[in-house]
Design an enzyme around this catalytic site. Structure first.
Site, PDB file in Angstrom:
ATOM      1  N   GLY A  43       4.063  36.841  48.269  1.00 45.51           N
ATOM      2  CA  GLY A  43       5.469  36.447  48.271  1.00 45.51           C
ATOM      3  C   GLY A  43       5.971  36.255  46.858  1.00 45.51           C
ATOM      4  CD  GLN A  48       7.329  33.093  42.364  1.00 53.10           C
ATOM      5  OE1 GLN A  48       7.599  33.548  43.469  1.00 53.10           O
ATOM      6  NE2 GLN A  48       6.082  32.909  41.957  1.00 53.10           N
ATOM      7  CB  CYS A  87       2.236  29.805  43.082  1.00 50.09           C
ATOM      8  SG  CYS A  87       3.913  30.220  42.592  1.00 50.09           S
ATOM      9  CG  LEU A  88       2.254  36.209  42.419  1.00 48.49           C
ATOM     10  CD1 LEU A  88       3.283  37.293  42.693  1.00 48.49           C
ATOM     11  CD2 LEU A  88       0.941  36.828  41.961  1.00 48.49           C
ATOM     12  CD  GLU A 130       7.293  33.155  47.915  1.00 50.54           C
ATOM     13  OE1 GLU A 130       7.994  33.103  46.886  1.00 50.54           O
ATOM     14  OE2 GLU A 130       6.054  33.160  47.876  1.00 50.54           O
ATOM     15  CG  HIS A 133       9.110  29.746  44.318  1.00 54.91           C
ATOM     16  ND1 HIS A 133       8.664  29.223  43.122  1.00 54.91           N
ATOM     17  CD2 HIS A 133       8.014  30.283  44.909  1.00 54.91           C
ATOM     18  CE1 HIS A 133       7.358  29.437  43.015  1.00 54.91           C
ATOM     19  NE2 HIS A 133       6.941  30.067  44.080  1.00 54.91           N
TER      20      HIS A 133
END
Ligand code: NI
Length: 161
Positions: A43, A48, A87-88, A130, A133
């Site tokens: 996701g 991001q 999380c990326l 997500e 975020h």
């Protein structure tokens, strides 16, 4: 698209609604899906990649990429589950997070079509992660204080290394 990490303040800001789902937004969505694949994530949300728009994309194995524009969480189950998240934007960090087991969400896709979705399991978890975020919330914020402190210490140690 570059994925920003924890020290970037954009991750702490609230994203703005998309006013018009036009070809620019469609291109943005395509690029986000590419960035998601490149990052080998499941996701990715606008903030991001430094894009302060209420958009996120989800792609889990065995499914098609799913696009959520201007999502609203209509409801969540009372029942919660604990599951490991990463999380990326916080590479290399994994921790158990408690979230509702199921979620009902309404959003628009990249074609400007509104949809309702009821999800549970991994998909519900990613939707909620997500969505956070878009509100400037990260999964580490949902940990207990001692656990979060341990995670933050670990991140700091890595940054120094
Ligand atoms: Ni994330």
């Amino acid at each position: 698209m570059e994925i920003v990490t924890l020290e970037n303040e954009l991750l702490r800001q609230k994203a703005e609604p998309v006013k018009d789902i036009n070809s620019d937004i469609q291109k943005t969505v395509e690029e986000m899906i590419e960035a998601l694949h490149e990052g080998k994530g499941v996701g990715l949300a606008g903030p991001q990649v430094g894009l302060m728009k209420r958009i996120f994309v989800i792609h889990i194995e065995g499914d098609v990429p799913r696009v959520f524009i201007n999502p609203s969480i209509i409801g969540t189950s009372q029942e919660t589950v604990k599951f490991e998240e990463g999380c990326l934007s916080i590479p290399g960090i994994w921790a158990d997070v408690v979230r509702p087991r199921a979620v009902q969400v309404q959003a628009w896709n990249e074609k400007g079509r509104r949809f309702n979705m009821e999800a549970d399991g991994i998909l519900a978890r990613i939707i909620l992660h997500e969505y956070d975020h878009l509100e400037g919330v990260l999964f580490i914020d949902r940990l207990s204080v001692p656990k979060r402190n341990r995670v933050l210490a670990k991140i700091e140690k890595r940054q120094k290394a």
